[in-house]
Structures are given as structure tokens and as C-alpha cells.
Design a protein around this motif. Structure first.
Motif, short mmCIF file in Angstrom:
data_model
loop_
_atom_site.label_atom_id
_atom_site.label_comp_id
_atom_site.label_asym_id
_atom_site.label_seq_id
_atom_site.Cartn_x
_atom_site.Cartn_y
_atom_site.Cartn_z
N THR A 152 0.85 -1.19 0.00
CA THR A 152 0.00 0.00 0.00
C THR A 152 0.89 1.24 0.00
N ARG A 153 0.28 2.40 -0.13
CA ARG A 153 1.02 3.67 -0.02
C ARG A 153 0.08 4.71 0.56
N VAL A 154 0.63 5.67 1.27
CA VAL A 154 -0.17 6.68 1.95
C VAL A 154 -0.67 7.70 0.94
N VAL A 155 -2.00 7.74 0.75
CA VAL A 155 -2.67 8.73 -0.09
C VAL A 155 -4.01 9.00 0.58
N ALA A 156 -4.05 10.02 1.44
CA ALA A 156 -5.29 10.33 2.18
C ALA A 156 -6.39 10.77 1.21
N PRO A 157 -7.65 10.35 1.44
CA PRO A 157 -8.15 9.59 2.58
C PRO A 157 -8.21 8.08 2.30
N LEU A 158 -7.64 7.63 1.17
CA LEU A 158 -7.66 6.19 0.89
C LEU A 158 -6.76 5.44 1.87
N VAL A 159 -5.57 5.98 2.07
CA VAL A 159 -4.65 5.40 3.06
C VAL A 159 -3.97 6.56 3.76
N GLY B 10 1.08 6.17 13.92
CA GLY B 10 1.81 4.98 13.50
C GLY B 10 0.95 3.86 12.94
N GLN B 11 -0.38 4.06 12.91
CA GLN B 11 -1.29 3.03 12.40
C GLN B 11 -1.88 3.47 11.07
N LEU B 12 -1.98 2.53 10.15
CA LEU B 12 -2.59 2.81 8.85
C LEU B 12 -4.10 2.81 8.97
N THR B 13 -4.72 3.85 8.47
CA THR B 13 -6.18 3.93 8.41
C THR B 13 -6.56 4.44 7.03
N GLY B 14 -7.86 4.66 6.83
CA GLY B 14 -8.32 5.17 5.55
C GLY B 14 -9.35 4.24 4.93
N PHE B 15 -9.98 4.72 3.88
CA PHE B 15 -11.03 3.94 3.23
C PHE B 15 -10.50 2.61 2.71
N SER B 16 -9.36 2.65 1.99
CA SER B 16 -8.82 1.41 1.41
C SER B 16 -8.41 0.42 2.49
N ILE B 17 -7.84 0.91 3.59
CA ILE B 17 -7.40 0.03 4.67
C ILE B 17 -8.62 -0.62 5.34
N ASP B 18 -9.62 0.20 5.65
CA ASP B 18 -10.83 -0.35 6.27
C ASP B 18 -11.52 -1.36 5.36
N LEU B 19 -11.55 -1.05 4.06
CA LEU B 19 -12.19 -1.98 3.12
C LEU B 19 -11.43 -3.28 3.05
N TRP B 20 -10.09 -3.21 2.99
CA TRP B 20 -9.33 -4.45 2.92
C TRP B 20 -9.47 -5.26 4.21
N ASN B 21 -9.47 -4.60 5.36
CA ASN B 21 -9.63 -5.34 6.61
C ASN B 21 -10.96 -6.09 6.64
N ALA B 22 -12.00 -5.48 6.06
CA ALA B 22 -13.30 -6.16 5.99
C ALA B 22 -13.23 -7.35 5.05
N VAL B 23 -12.51 -7.19 3.92
CA VAL B 23 -12.33 -8.31 2.98
C VAL B 23 -11.53 -9.43 3.64
N LEU C 260 -10.11 16.40 -3.14
CA LEU C 260 -11.27 16.92 -2.41
C LEU C 260 -11.05 16.82 -0.90
N TYR C 261 -10.45 15.72 -0.47
CA TYR C 261 -10.18 15.54 0.96
C TYR C 261 -9.20 16.60 1.46
N PHE C 262 -8.14 16.85 0.70
CA PHE C 262 -7.15 17.85 1.11
C PHE C 262 -7.77 19.25 1.12
N ALA C 263 -8.59 19.56 0.11
CA ALA C 263 -9.21 20.89 0.04
C ALA C 263 -10.15 21.15 1.20
N GLU C 264 -10.75 20.08 1.76
CA GLU C 264 -11.69 20.25 2.86
C GLU C 264 -11.05 20.08 4.24
N HIS C 265 -9.77 19.68 4.27
CA HIS C 265 -9.12 19.45 5.56
C HIS C 265 -7.85 20.30 5.68
N ASP C 266 -6.69 19.74 5.43
CA ASP C 266 -5.44 20.46 5.65
C ASP C 266 -5.31 21.70 4.76
N GLY C 267 -5.89 21.67 3.57
CA GLY C 267 -5.74 22.80 2.65
C GLY C 267 -6.91 23.76 2.65
#
Length: 363
Positions: free
Chosen positions: A36-43, A48-61, A302-309
Motif C-alpha cells: 500500500t502507499r499513503v494517499v489520504a483519505p484512501l490510506v 503509526g497506524q494505517l487507516t483510511g477507506f482502502s485500509i478499512d475496506l481491505w480489513n473487511a475483505v 477533495l479531501y485535502f481541500a476540505e481538511h489540511d488545505g
């Protein structure tokens, strides 16, 4: 029935059952290495813990597959794909676009998220004070002004020739010399002045006077309509920036991540591409003013524009070059079928919808 015949029948029956298309697929390995690679909000990484939509989806799979997961972080999409291709990882998940070129080398799951590319630019407050001279020259050289100048030229040349023909032999008229040169120049000056403001002199010939009166009304309409169009153009220029869609990207300095589908698209558009190792570096280049825009996957921007940016950047235009994200496997990996089945089950039981709303807020 002899022992050997019984054994042969059992072997044939087992072979028949295994060869049936409805036979259950092999179970997933007890432990899976997932690149995986860090690309918010997917990852994203939190404490120190990986979160995000892709991580949560994979954990469910993975829970459906009954497998444990070891995540392997990669710096960019090329290294992620290479880890899957060489067997360093069993599969990859993040913000991985499904493309025809990649599909020749890898196998992809069914789409896990519909996306596309979008443009991010600095917000108005971060763009600094506009340069009045630069804005004026841009307006003067705009296609709209050139079209209006062409129309004005036609509206001056045609009546100038009509008045010259009717007025050239009138004693004391507006054409002091009956010859074409310099008489036509006097007629052109009269026509231009009448179109722009009002005639400072009226022709003496009666038909030429009728043309002059008609031309005065035409001039009023022309100036009023042109002023309205110019005002609208200036208003739009103040509201919009230099980049409002993909057609504005050629020649501009645009940042994206190395090896991404956005980088390939920008090269096709003849933009001045800056390929960064991470999307965070591209954001910083935009905020520092070293690039004019960032082009990347729409959910990420879109995530960056609504949060850090928020307040410092803004989205320009709508989503273009629509594409889907998928989970990537080495070609021929039988695990893909099990993952597809799990993804379908997650959609059917509402788990996918809940994860989507958690990270993106709406269906």
C-alpha cells in the motif's frame, strides 16, 4: 468388488468433484502481504497506524477470507505495482487506477471506488495581489476582443465606402478630395467616429445623410452591446483563475505523483509536469507557488481541500478522465476471485456503504 476396483472408483469420483465449476475455491492463505502507499483519505497514517477507506475496506475483505494481513508501505505507485509483480507482496491496495496498460500486466479486482482526475489550484487569498497590467494585456489579447475588433473593422469599412461613393462630389461635404486616395481615409475616419461616439460632421448628399442617421443608431447599439460583453468578461476573469479545466493546462506548471495516470495525462496535454515522490510534496509545491496547479485523483484532492488545505486551495472545474480504483494482483493469482466474492458480499450487506459514508460523507 475387489479392493483395486473400489480404489479406482473413489479416485474417479474425487477427480469429477474437483473438476466441477461450482466446486469451492481454495481457501485464502492464513497470512497475506498487502502493498500500500499513503494517499489520504484512501490510506493515511495516524499515530503509526494505517487507516483510511482502502485500509478499512481491505480489513473487511480479509475478515471474510479469514486471513491476517501484513501491510508493506511503498513510496509511490510504481514501487507498489513492482512489489506485486515480483511477488514481494500478494496484492496491492490504495488509490490504484485500473487502466488498459496496467491490465496487460496485472489482474484487478472489480472496481472498489469510482473516481477520476481533478485540478487543485491555490485559493484566492494565497494567490497574492493580481498584476493589473498583466490582466489588462491578457484581456486585450483574448479571443473575444479580437472577434469584436474584426466586427468593428467590417462595420467601419462598409459604410465608409458607401458614404465615399455618395459624398465624394459634394461641394463642402465630408470628403474634400473626390479621388479614392485620400478620400477613403476621410470616409473611414468619419465611419469610425460615428460608430464609437457620434458624427462630428454630417454628409450633404441626402442619401448619405440617411446612411449616417442609420449608422448613428447602429453605433449606439454596438457600443452598448460591446460594453456589456466586456463587463461580463471582466467579472468572470475576477471570479475565475487562469486554470478552470483541463483545456487550460498546456504550458502550465503542474505537479502530480511519479508514475501516476495523472502524470501520463499531463504529458499528453503538453503541461510542464513536476513528478513528485508523494502527493504531499505536490501540495507543498502548490502552496509555495512553484507550480500553478496539482492534478490527481478527485477523492484525494477533495479531501485535502476540505481538511489540511481548507482556505488555502480550491478545486478548479469538474472531474475529468473518469476511472476506477481496484485491488491489484499478479496475473493469474487465484486469490482475485475470492476477493471479488468478498467485495460483492460487502456491498450487499451494507458494509461498503457504511465505510464510504465514514470517509466521504455521502453516497
Amino acid at each position: 468388488m475387489t479392493q483395486s476396483v473400489r480404489l479406482l472408483i473413489l479416485v474417479l469420483l474425487a477427480t469429477f468433484l474437483i473438476s466441477q465449476p461450482n466446486a469451492r475455491a481454495d481457501p485464502a492463505p492464513p497470512s497475506l502481504r498487502v502493498a500500500t502507499r499513503v494517499v489520504a483519505p484512501l490510506v493515511q497514517k495516524t499515530n503509526g497506524q494505517l487507516t483510511g477507506f482502502s485500509i478499512d475496506l481491505w480489513n473487511a475483505v480479509a475478515a471474510r477470507l479469514g486471513a491476517k494481513t501484513t501491510f508493506i508501505e511503498m513510496g509511490d505507485v510504481n514501487s507498489l505495482l513492482n512489489s506485486v509483480r515480483t511477488g514481494q507482496a500478494d496484492l496491492g491496495i490504495s488509490a490504484i487506477s485500473i487502466t488498459a496498460e496496467r491490465d496487460k500486466i496485472f489482474d484487478f479486482s472489480q472496481p472498489m471506488l469510482s473516481a477520476g482526475l481533478q485540478i487543485l489550484v491555490r485559493g484566492k487569498s494565497d494567490q497574492g495581489a493580481p498584476n493589473p497590467l498583466q490582466g489588462f494585456m491578457r484581456l486585450i489579447l483574448s479571443p473575444m476582443i479580437l472577434v469584436w475588433l474584426g466586427i468593428a473593422a467590417i462595420l467601419i469599412v462598409v459604410p465608409a465606402h458607401i458614404v465615399w461613393l455618395l459624398e465624394r462630389r459634394q461641394s463642402g461635404g465630408i470628403i474634400p478630395d473626390p479621388r479614392y486616395f485620400p478620400g477613403i481615409f476621410h470616409a473611414l475616419w468619419w465611419a469610425a467616429g460615428t460608430l464609437a461616439t457620434q458624427a462630428d460632421q454630417m454628409p450633404r448628399q441626402w442619401l448619405a445623410r440617411a446612411v449616417a442617421i442609420l449608422w448613428m443608431f447602429t453605433g449606439v447599439i454596438f457600443v452598448a452591446y460591446y460594453t456589456a460583453q466586456l463587463t461580463a468578461a471582466l467579472t468572470v476573469a475576477q471570479i475565475q483563475g487562469d486554470i478552470n479545466g483541463p483545456d487550460d493546462l498546456p504550458g502550465k506548471r503542474v505537479a502530480t505523483t511519479r508514475g501516476s495516470t495523472a502524470a501520463a495525462f499531463l504529458k499528453e496535454q503538453h503541461a510542464r509536469v513536476e513528478e513528485d515522490a508523494s502527493i504531499e510534496q505536490a501540495y507543498q509545491a502548490l502552496l509555495n507557488g512553484t507550480v500553478d496547479a496539482v492534478v490527481f485523483d478527485a477523492p484525494v484532492l477533495l479531501y485535502f481541500a476540505e481538511h489540511d488545505g481548507k482556505g488555502r486551495v480550491q478545486i478548479a472545474g469538474t472531474v475529468f478522465k473518469k476511472e476506477d480504483y481496484g485491488i491489484v494482483f499478479a496475473e493469474g493469482n487465484p486469490l482475485r476471485k475470492r476477493v471479488d466474492e468478498a467485495l460483492l458480499e460487502l456491498r450487499e450487506d451494507g458494509t461498503y456503504e457504511r465505510l464510504y459514508q465514514k470517509w466521504f460523507g455521502a453516497s
